[in-house]
Design a protein around this motif. Structure first.
Motif, PDB file in Angstrom:
ATOM      1  N   ALA A  35       3.210  -0.821 -49.470  1.00 50.00           N
ATOM      2  CA  ALA A  35       2.862  -0.774 -48.054  1.00 50.00           C
ATOM      3  C   ALA A  35       1.949  -1.923 -47.637  1.00 50.00           C
ATOM      4  CB  ALA A  35       2.205   0.575 -47.730  1.00 50.00           C
ATOM      5  N   ASP A  36       1.009  -2.289 -48.495  1.00 50.71           N
ATOM      6  CA  ASP A  36       0.081  -3.369 -48.144  1.00 50.71           C
ATOM      7  C   ASP A  36       0.823  -4.694 -47.960  1.00 50.71           C
ATOM      8  OD1 ASP A  36      -2.089  -1.679 -48.153  1.00 50.71           O
ATOM      9  OD2 ASP A  36      -2.566  -2.042 -50.266  1.00 50.71           O
ATOM     10  N   GLU A  37       1.728  -4.995 -48.885  1.00 51.10           N
ATOM     11  CA  GLU A  37       2.536  -6.203 -48.732  1.00 51.10           C
ATOM     12  C   GLU A  37       3.376  -6.125 -47.459  1.00 51.10           C
ATOM     13  OE1 GLU A  37       5.013  -6.998 -52.082  1.00 51.10           O
ATOM     14  OE2 GLU A  37       3.356  -7.031 -53.519  1.00 51.10           O
ATOM     15  N   ALA A  38       3.930  -4.958 -47.209  1.00 52.20           N
ATOM     16  CA  ALA A  38       4.803  -4.784 -46.047  1.00 52.20           C
ATOM     17  C   ALA A  38       4.048  -5.010 -44.747  1.00 52.20           C
ATOM     18  CB  ALA A  38       5.423  -3.388 -46.065  1.00 52.20           C
ATOM     19  N   LEU A  39       2.823  -4.508 -44.654  1.00 57.32           N
ATOM     20  CA  LEU A  39       2.043  -4.663 -43.424  1.00 57.32           C
ATOM     21  C   LEU A  39       1.797  -6.135 -43.109  1.00 57.32           C
ATOM     22  CD1 LEU A  39      -0.487  -1.713 -43.791  1.00 57.32           C
ATOM     23  CD2 LEU A  39       1.251  -1.960 -42.008  1.00 57.32           C
ATOM     24  N   ASP A  53      11.484   2.687 -48.363  1.00 57.96           N
ATOM     25  CA  ASP A  53      11.338   3.750 -49.357  1.00 57.96           C
ATOM     26  C   ASP A  53      10.169   4.637 -48.936  1.00 57.96           C
ATOM     27  OD1 ASP A  53      11.700   5.238 -51.621  1.00 57.96           O
ATOM     28  OD2 ASP A  53      10.769   3.805 -52.978  1.00 57.96           O
ATOM     29  N   ILE A  54      10.130   5.857 -49.426  1.00 60.05           N
ATOM     30  CA  ILE A  54       9.052   6.781 -49.042  1.00 60.05           C
ATOM     31  C   ILE A  54       7.994   6.872 -50.129  1.00 60.05           C
ATOM     32  CG2 ILE A  54       8.480   9.178 -48.492  1.00 60.05           C
ATOM     33  CD1 ILE A  54      11.155   9.379 -47.054  1.00 60.05           C
ATOM     34  N   GLN A  55       8.400   7.189 -51.347  1.00 60.43           N
ATOM     35  CA  GLN A  55       7.424   7.326 -52.440  1.00 60.43           C
ATOM     36  C   GLN A  55       7.163   5.959 -53.073  1.00 60.43           C
ATOM     37  OE1 GLN A  55       8.391  10.347 -55.314  1.00 60.43           O
ATOM     38  NE2 GLN A  55       7.439  11.914 -54.076  1.00 60.43           N
ATOM     39  N   MET A  56       5.956   5.439 -52.850  1.00 62.87           N
ATOM     40  CA  MET A  56       5.548   4.154 -53.419  1.00 62.87           C
ATOM     41  C   MET A  56       4.100   4.261 -53.866  1.00 62.87           C
ATOM     42  SD  MET A  56       7.158   1.430 -50.659  1.00 62.87           S
ATOM     43  CE  MET A  56       6.257   2.156 -49.262  1.00 62.87           C
ATOM     44  N   PRO A  57       3.671   3.423 -54.814  1.00 62.46           N
ATOM     45  CA  PRO A  57       2.248   3.406 -55.200  1.00 62.46           C
ATOM     46  C   PRO A  57       1.391   3.070 -53.984  1.00 62.46           C
ATOM     47  CG  PRO A  57       3.591   2.142 -56.748  1.00 62.46           C
ATOM     48  CD  PRO A  57       4.472   2.465 -55.594  1.00 62.46           C
ATOM     49  N   GLY A  58       0.226   3.688 -53.906  1.00 60.99           N
ATOM     50  CA  GLY A  58      -0.624   3.468 -52.732  1.00 60.99           C
ATOM     51  C   GLY A  58      -0.104   4.264 -51.551  1.00 60.99           C
ATOM     52  N   LYS A  59      -0.054   3.631 -50.392  1.00 65.80           N
ATOM     53  CA  LYS A  59       0.451   4.311 -49.195  1.00 65.80           C
ATOM     54  C   LYS A  59       1.939   4.587 -49.330  1.00 65.80           C
ATOM     55  CE  LYS A  59      -2.813   2.083 -45.984  1.00 65.80           C
ATOM     56  NZ  LYS A  59      -2.929   1.134 -44.847  1.00 65.80           N
ATOM     57  N   THR A  78      15.158   4.954 -47.183  1.00 67.61           N
ATOM     58  CA  THR A  78      15.973   4.958 -48.401  1.00 67.61           C
ATOM     59  C   THR A  78      15.150   5.621 -49.491  1.00 67.61           C
ATOM     60  OG1 THR A  78      15.166   2.758 -49.045  1.00 67.61           O
ATOM     61  CG2 THR A  78      17.196   2.851 -47.752  1.00 67.61           C
ATOM     62  N   THR A  79      15.627   6.723 -50.015  1.00 68.71           N
ATOM     63  CA  THR A  79      14.828   7.491 -50.962  1.00 68.71           C
ATOM     64  C   THR A  79      15.724   8.321 -51.874  1.00 68.71           C
ATOM     65  OG1 THR A  79      13.118   9.203 -51.177  1.00 68.71           O
ATOM     66  CG2 THR A  79      14.572   9.341 -49.274  1.00 68.71           C
ATOM     67  N   ALA A  80      15.194   8.686 -53.020  1.00 70.82           N
ATOM     68  CA  ALA A  80      15.932   9.541 -53.950  1.00 70.82           C
ATOM     69  C   ALA A  80      15.692  11.018 -53.682  1.00 70.82           C
ATOM     70  CB  ALA A  80      15.530   9.201 -55.385  1.00 70.82           C
ATOM     71  N   TYR A  81      14.874  11.333 -52.674  1.00 70.92           N
ATOM     72  CA  TYR A  81      14.468  12.723 -52.441  1.00 70.92           C
ATOM     73  C   TYR A  81      14.865  13.170 -51.036  1.00 70.92           C
ATOM     74  CZ  TYR A  81      11.582  11.333 -56.384  1.00 70.92           C
ATOM     75  OH  TYR A  81      11.161  10.841 -57.584  1.00 70.92           O
ATOM     76  N   ASP A  82      15.500  14.354 -50.946  1.00 66.76           N
ATOM     77  CA  ASP A  82      15.941  14.818 -49.626  1.00 66.76           C
ATOM     78  C   ASP A  82      14.904  15.690 -48.920  1.00 66.76           C
ATOM     79  OD1 ASP A  82      16.058  17.235 -50.954  1.00 66.76           O
ATOM     80  OD2 ASP A  82      18.188  17.583 -50.623  1.00 66.76           O
TER      81      ASP A  82
END
Length: 244
Positions: A35-39, A53-59, A78-82
């Motif tokens: 998330a930090d890189e993305a921001l 993606d939803i589940q990532m380290p950090g935020k 995009t995620t592996a979890y519904d």
């Protein structure tokens, strides 16, 4: 469309880039592993679309969206979890793709992006959405068993009562949702969706043929072949609605 891919797995980012290659309107301007890189990249590159993606380290992905200042890009999760699908819908996501990403589902998502550009919609909060009348350009979240969809209401040609459930007919899919037909009727735009009888609501834009039927009723054939009887009482309303 300027696009940023946000996923902590490098292989997942590479696979998504490969899947997006045929779509020339999707211009991948960058990728981020958290998330930090993305921001930082969102601020620098001003992307119009995130594959997130939803589940990532950090935020996580939701916290990332909450941290964006100013207008947020469109989002496809995009995620592996519904289990996050309902929350994703609250963030007004264009779509929710489960990994491994299915080629046809990705195709549908890209088509939805193109439609959203042609028919831009005003963003609403979850509370506003709960109260407003839903029209053909609105999207709804549907989950049936292990499958889930974001469906544009205009694609749903028929709502069919099945006891305490309603079966939705769109494309070649027929999922069940735990709703009453009466409850749905209150939420749907009556200019597009018509209560044909006790068991069915039809999308008027999908009507292909209308025939006289028994006892003053009507028989409509929808695109795709569904034949639905309009009761005598509703036939009067139908004729008034469809007349000049």
């Amino acid at each position: 469309m300027r696009t940023l891919i946000v996923d902590d797995e490098r292989l997942a980012r590479n696979e998504l880039k490969r899947l997006l290659e045929p779509y020339t309107k999707i211009e991948i301007v960058g990728e981020a592993a958290n998330a930090d890189e993305a921001l930082v990249l969102i601020d620098e590159l001003q992307p119009e679309l995130l594959f997130l993606d939803i589940q990532m380290p950090g935020k996580n992905g939701f916290e990332l969206l909450s941290s964006i200042e100013g207008k947020s890009p469109e989002v496809i999760f995009t995620t592996a979890y519904d289990e996050y699908a309902i929350k994703a819908f609250e963030y007004n996501a264009l779509d929710y793709l489960l990994k491994p990403i299915d080629v046809e589902r990705l195709k549908d998502a890209i088509h939805r992006i193109e439609e959203s550009q042609i028919h831009p919609e005003v963003s609403v909060t979850a509370n506003d959405r709960a109260e407003k009348i839903l029209g053909e350009n609105d999207q709804v979240f549907v989950k049936d068993g292990e499958k889930c969809w974001f469906v544009k209401l205009g694609k749903i040609r028929l709502f069919e009562s099945m006891g305490n459930y309603v079966r939705l007919h769109f494309d070649d899919q027929k999922p069940l949702v735990l709703k009453s037909l009466n409850n749905l009727e209150e939420r749907l735009d009556s200019n597009t969706y018509f209560r044909a009888n006790r068991k069915h609501i039809i999308n008027l834009h999908w009507i292909e043929k209308i025939e006289p039927w028994f006892s003053g009723g009507l028989l409509v054939t929808l695109q795709g072949g569904d034949k639905i009887e309009i009761s005598r009482r509703q036939a009067i309303r139908f004729k008034e609605l469809m007349s000049l």
